[in-house]
Design a protein around this motif. Structure first.
Motif, PDB file in Angstrom:
ATOM      1  N   LEU A  68      -3.386 106.506  27.780  1.00 15.29           N
ATOM      2  CA  LEU A  68      -2.772 105.204  27.490  1.00 15.29           C
ATOM      3  C   LEU A  68      -1.656 105.367  26.461  1.00 15.29           C
ATOM      4  CD1 LEU A  68      -2.981 102.192  28.129  1.00 15.29           C
ATOM      5  CD2 LEU A  68      -4.467 101.932  26.163  1.00 15.29           C
ATOM      6  N   GLN A 115       1.647 106.670  27.644  1.00 14.94           N
ATOM      7  CA  GLN A 115       2.531 105.752  28.365  1.00 14.94           C
ATOM      8  C   GLN A 115       3.620 105.197  27.448  1.00 14.94           C
ATOM      9  OE1 GLN A 115       1.963 105.652  31.604  1.00 14.94           O
ATOM     10  NE2 GLN A 115       0.192 106.918  31.143  1.00 14.94           N
ATOM     11  N   PHE A 116       3.325 105.187  26.172  1.00 17.80           N
ATOM     12  CA  PHE A 116       4.289 104.597  25.240  1.00 17.80           C
ATOM     13  C   PHE A 116       5.001 105.644  24.390  1.00 17.80           C
ATOM     14  CE2 PHE A 116       1.061 101.484  26.225  1.00 17.80           C
ATOM     15  CZ  PHE A 116       1.839 100.421  26.643  1.00 17.80           C
ATOM     16  N   SER A 117       4.612 106.906  24.573  1.00 17.64           N
ATOM     17  CA  SER A 117       5.189 107.919  23.686  1.00 17.64           C
ATOM     18  C   SER A 117       6.471 108.469  24.305  1.00 17.64           C
ATOM     19  CB  SER A 117       4.194 109.049  23.430  1.00 17.64           C
ATOM     20  OG  SER A 117       3.898 109.667  24.643  1.00 17.64           O
ATOM     21  N   ILE A 143      11.201 104.018  24.693  1.00 16.35           N
ATOM     22  CA  ILE A 143      10.209 102.943  24.575  1.00 16.35           C
ATOM     23  C   ILE A 143       9.974 102.631  23.090  1.00 16.35           C
ATOM     24  CG2 ILE A 143       7.811 102.266  25.115  1.00 16.35           C
ATOM     25  CD1 ILE A 143       9.258 102.529  27.690  1.00 16.35           C
ATOM     26  N   LEU A 186       6.603  95.627  28.784  1.00 20.72           N
ATOM     27  CA  LEU A 186       6.226  96.978  28.331  1.00 20.72           C
ATOM     28  C   LEU A 186       4.731  97.213  28.482  1.00 20.72           C
ATOM     29  CD1 LEU A 186       8.329  97.660  25.120  1.00 20.72           C
ATOM     30  CD2 LEU A 186       8.424  98.804  27.318  1.00 20.72           C
ATOM     31  N   VAL A 187       3.958  96.209  28.102  1.00 24.22           N
ATOM     32  CA  VAL A 187       2.498  96.356  28.199  1.00 24.22           C
ATOM     33  C   VAL A 187       2.089  96.486  29.675  1.00 24.22           C
ATOM     34  CG1 VAL A 187       0.292  95.186  27.825  1.00 24.22           C
ATOM     35  CG2 VAL A 187       2.015  95.200  26.023  1.00 24.22           C
ATOM     36  N   ASN A 242       3.871  97.567  32.149  1.00 24.74           N
ATOM     37  CA  ASN A 242       4.291  98.886  32.613  1.00 24.74           C
ATOM     38  C   ASN A 242       3.326  99.960  32.126  1.00 24.74           C
ATOM     39  OD1 ASN A 242       6.140 101.037  33.468  1.00 24.74           O
ATOM     40  ND2 ASN A 242       6.465 101.297  31.281  1.00 24.74           N
ATOM     41  N   GLY A 243       2.901  99.831  30.856  1.00 25.48           N
ATOM     42  CA  GLY A 243       1.958 100.797  30.287  1.00 25.48           C
ATOM     43  C   GLY A 243       0.651 100.795  31.057  1.00 25.48           C
ATOM     44  N   PHE A 281      -0.844 103.773  33.156  1.00 22.37           N
ATOM     45  CA  PHE A 281      -2.137 104.319  32.748  1.00 22.37           C
ATOM     46  C   PHE A 281      -3.046 104.518  33.954  1.00 22.37           C
ATOM     47  CE2 PHE A 281      -6.570 103.204  31.886  1.00 22.37           C
ATOM     48  CZ  PHE A 281      -6.919 104.274  31.066  1.00 22.37           C
ATOM     49  N   THR A 308      12.304 106.714  33.926  1.00 22.18           N
ATOM     50  CA  THR A 308      10.997 106.788  33.264  1.00 22.18           C
ATOM     51  C   THR A 308       9.848 106.958  34.253  1.00 22.18           C
ATOM     52  OG1 THR A 308      11.474 104.454  32.985  1.00 22.18           O
ATOM     53  CG2 THR A 308      11.065 105.702  30.979  1.00 22.18           C
TER      54      THR A 308
END
Ligand code: ATP
Length: 876
Positions: free
Chosen positions: A52, A55-57, A61, A87-88, A90-91, A95, A292
């Protein structure tokens, strides 16, 4: 813990509360429950949190999150909350995709676990290594990986490669006698240790330590599997991402500065809102420019590909090789079992002066009349290790099983006691046993005829009387024997020769001499080609893949099977290879497709020679000695029924042993590559178009054709679905009629890159024209929003059309892959949802009116004409 090496076999069995018949199944299960499975502590699986977090690293982002946070702090909630929501979302999507892909790869890894042969309730059983417990009696065979530490009870020429434990690469000879003192593991010659492997001989051992308690478990409390490397493609994409990252940051800064300078020219004040709007559009442009979704698409395509390969009976052991499959242009295949069925049946028994043909009669009649034939088939039973397998109908060596069935047909049995054995090995190409029967001690040998003939000084013959005579072998008889096995070979039969000698009283059983033998006769067996092999070889040829047969069998047999299966070319034997230097071999490799009487070591030279010529070589292998060649080959394929050592060295395991699966696997490999290529083309041409639209608009002083929200929505939510659905796309009809993918070629060859740039640029130009035509050029917010809505809708339409145009260029049937249709319908449905529900207020778009829809359709049509023309050419 007691020192098992210093105790006698009997004492060890007693200490472990077991006996030579093994544990009972119930007892084994109790011990398993009590002590746990026989495995080393596994490396911790990648946690869901980490997936998880991943996904944001991503730098961009982070930047976006930072901007969102900043705008919230200064009270500019506006779009920032929606951006956060996107963003959430997409994450979360990312995930689940990655989590599933990882899980299916983990499941594949578990499939590759080792099996162990144990005695339970007195019967031979196969269990997974994890189910072993202390006290289990292990059967060890040539090529087995040792699954636990164990004390040897019985050995036949047993030698182990203990390098994983001791670092010493010379094989260690094992024995069963107790050892005094306190030897280290390397000197405990009556023990075998987990992770080492049998390179020669056989043995029986009782398990003394499992899992973490084993020697290897003690030195590495946590042995982690070799870290799963990224595949070359993944690495190339990482590099690609990093390289364009810099350029993109530059473009985004430029766009930002251009926007600011326009503000100055217009004399408008710079407010927080405007500043944030510019910042968001610049960062969203970066999101649009950096694909991405790509890393996820590749991981998922590879994981789906491995599942597809599994369905084709290719178990993937190293993910990195999946991509290489598509570039393979030479397959070096074993003959026995891979090209042929490995179902041997004896057709003829032949002795000097007499023979029996099983096609003509059941053999009983002829054999009963001849002492010579009687001896021939008796030798086939005595010098044989597969009797237990025949009785329990499990496994066994097909050559030996054929000999047993032939003897059975002839009504011949063997009663006797085995005194010693010198096991078969592919270099000597023969095996021998010392037996005691009817108060006589004899050595029976069997093996490749030319090898056996060299070891024979005499032969048995039979003249008119039923009793046979022993005579010295003269040149005439030698020629007679040699002509006969060549004749059998030319009929595609495998020939085994038999011989015997008396054993003297003081004979050393540790070194049974296979010399001074008396020739008995030959047994010739057929092993027909596998079903489908002929068409698979035909298919490989069409796909510009060369097929080379490599066999331990005789030249004539190899040639005959090659003829039957459609392999053409010259034949060279192992001894002939030995006489060649590398230059000669290189020349020979141009014309030779059949290698006979080779030993595994020759395979390495063949692979190297082919690789030096720039070929990408797939090589099959099953034995311990095949491991180096399997490692060396670009695609090492272990035969499913082969040894653990070969499995470990290989990139793939061929579950059904069949050559046809290799060709099917290569087809899959090419397909996986094409599907990834399609996804990349789709994502990149869409992204290029968006970047160009914004960049050109800013440069030309137009209003902005897209807002940050719209850019993010397209890139993070809509375009991923069709790109992902490509991973399950069927392959084009012509995929096996093209040459292999050139090995050095990047994932996007120049032609594809050109195509991508053309498609993206045409799309961008049309978008700009559309924007200006539908209100984008105006000053009113409502007009601009209308123009933006049209561009937004056009980009979504463009990508959906592109999905099908790209497939067409790969000759994929239009109506296949329902996932793709679902993805397209999903993308269009979300578009309609955004435009025609109150969601449009959140996205600042308008409902399209009939005139705008007409413009859109016209624009789509205008795009399709050049797109269809430029994608008409076949790829590659
Ligand atoms: P391929 O390489 O096509 O798979 P192979 O691996 O079966 O062939 P080997 O096992 O090396 O080839 O066998 C080589 C030769 O050794 C055979 O042609 C046969 O004459 C002899 N041979 C094979 N199996 C036995 C056996 N169990 N006992 C004695 N001789 C054998």
């Amino acid at each position: 813990m007691p020192a098992y090496y210093s105790a006698s076999c009997k004492e060890v069995l007693k200490l472990l509360k077991t006996d030579s018949g093994g544990l009972s199944q119930a007892e084994a299960e109790d011990r398993l429950n009590l002590f746990g499975p026989n495995s080393l502590k596994p490396p911790p699986p990648i946690s869901a949190w980490k997936i998880l977090f991943n996904q944001f690293s991503n730098f961009i982002i982070y930047l976006l999150l930072f901007a969102v946070l900043f705008s919230i702090i200064i009270g500019e909630y506006g779009d920032s909350l929606v951006i956060l929501a996107i963003l959430v979302l997409n994450g979360i999507i990312g995930f689940f995709q990655e989590y599933n892909a990882n899980r299916s790869l983990e499941a594949l890894k578990r499939m590759a676990t080792i099996q162990a042969a144990v005695l339970r309730d007195g019967k031979l059983k196969h269990v997974t290594a994890e189910q072993l417990v202390c006290g289990d009696i292990l059967h060890l065979e040539h090529g087995d990986k040792i699954p636990a530490d164990a004390r040897l009870l019985n050995v036949v020429e047993l030698q182990l490669d203990e390098s994983p434990l001791t670092g010493e690469s010379m094989p260690v000879r094992k024995q069963t006698a107790p050892i005094s003192g306190q030897p280290g593991p390397a000197d405990q010659t009556n023990m075998v240790f987990s992770s080492t492997s049998v390179v020669e001989g056989r043995g029986l051992a009782v398990v003394t330590a499992c899992g973490q308690e084993t020697e290897i478990g003690k030195i590495s409390t946590m042995i982690s599997e070799a870290k799963e490397e990224k595949t070359p493609l993944q690495r190339r994409l990482d590099r690609f991402g990093r390289n364009i990252g810099m350029v993109i940051i530059g473009i985004c800064l430029l766009v930002f500065l251009l926007l600011m300078s326009r503000l100055r020219i217009d004399g408008e004040p710079l407010t927080n809102t405007i500043f944030l709007q510019f910042a968001f559009i610049s960062i969203s442009l970066a999101v649009a420019a950096v694909p991405t979704a790509l890393p996820a698409v590749v991981t998922i395509a590879l994981s789906i590909g491995t599942r597809r390969l599994l369905k084709k009976n290719m178990l993937v052991r190293r993910l990195t090789s999946v991509e290489t499959l598509g570039s393979c242009d030479v397959i070096c295949s074993d003959k026995t079992g891979t090209l042929t069925r490995n179902q041997m049946t004896v057709r003829e028994g032949w002795c000097l002066g007499t023979s029996v043909d099983f096609d003509q009669d059941d053999g009983i009649h002829a054999i009963a009349k001849s002492e010579q034939l009687n001896l021939l088939f008796t030798a086939g039973v005595a010098c044989n290790n597969s009797l237990a397998n025949l009785r329990s109908d499990s496994g066994g060596n097909p050559t030996e099983l054929a000999l047993l069935r032939a003897a059975d047909k002839a009504g011949i049995t063997f009663e006797g006691k085995r005194l010693a054995e010198r096991p078969f090995n592919s270099r000597r190409k023969c095996m021998s046993v010392a037996v005691e029967s009817e108060n006589r001690s004899l050595l029976y040998s069997k093996g490749a005829p030319e090898q056996m003939l060299n070891r024979c000084t005499h032969a048995v013959i039979q003249d008119s009387s039923p009793a046979m005579k022993r005579i010295p072998l003269s040149e005439t008889e030698r020629n007679d024997i040699s002509d006969t096995y060549h004749r059998f070979g030319a009929q595609a039969m495998r020939v085994i020769a038999f011989a015997y000698r008396e054993i003297s009283d003081n004979e050393d059983f540790d070194d049974l001499a296979e010399e001074g033998l008396t020739f008995i006769g030959l047994q010739a067996m057929i092993d027909p080609p596998r079903e489908g092999v002929v068409s698979a070889i035909e298919k490989a040829k069409l796909a510009h893949i060369r097929v080379i047969m490599i066999t331990g069998d005789h030249r004539e047999t190899a040639n005959a099977i090659a003829r039957q299966t459609g392999i053409e070319g010259e034949c060279v034997t192992g001894p002939e290879i030995d006489a060649m230097n590398d230059i000669d071999l290189a020349v020979t490799l141009d014309t030779t497709n059949i290698f006979a009487r080779v030993v595994p070591e020759h395979k390495q030279r063949i692979v190297s020679g082919l690789q030096d010529k720039g070929h990408i070589v797939a090589m099959t292998g099953d034995g311990v000695n095949d491991a180096p060649a399997l490692k060396k080959a670009d695609i090492g394929i272990a035969i499913g029924s082969g040894t653990d050592v070969a499995h470990e060295a290989a990139d793939f395991v061929l579950l059904d042993d069949s050559f046809t699966s290799i060709v099917a696997g290569i087809e899959e490999g090419r397909g996986i590559y094409e599907n990834i290529q399609k996804s990349i083309m789709l994502l990149l041409s869409g992204n290029l178009m968006e970047v160009l639209v914004i960049f050109l608009a800013v440069l030309l002083g137009f209003n902005l054709p897209l807002t940050a929200l719209l850019l993010l929505w397209i890139n993070l939510i809509t375009d991923g679905a069709p790109a992902l659905a490509y991973s399950v796309d069927p392959y084009g009809t012509a995929i096996m009629q093209r040459p292999p993918i050139p090995p050095g070629e990047g994932i996007l060859p120049r032609t594809k890159l050109r195509l991508l740039v053309c498609l993206g640029s045409i799309g961008a130009l049309i978008s700009l024209v559309l924007f200006q035509l539908t209100g984008g050029g105006g000053n009113e917010v409502a007009d601009i929003q209308r123009g933006q809505t049209v561009v937004f809708s056009y980009i979504v339409l463009f990508e959906m059309i592109l999905v099908f145009i790209l497939r067409r260029s790969y000759q994929v049937p239009l109506l296949s892959n329902h996932w793709l249709w679902i993805a397209v319908v999903f993308s269009l449905a979300t578009q309609i949802f955004i435009l025609y529900t109150p969601a449009r207020f959140v996205f600042h778009v308008t409902a399209l009116e009939i005139q705008e829809i007409c413009y859109l359709l016209l624009a789509t049509f205008v795009f399709m004409i050049p797109a269809l023309i430029i994608t008409r050419a076949k790829p590659n």
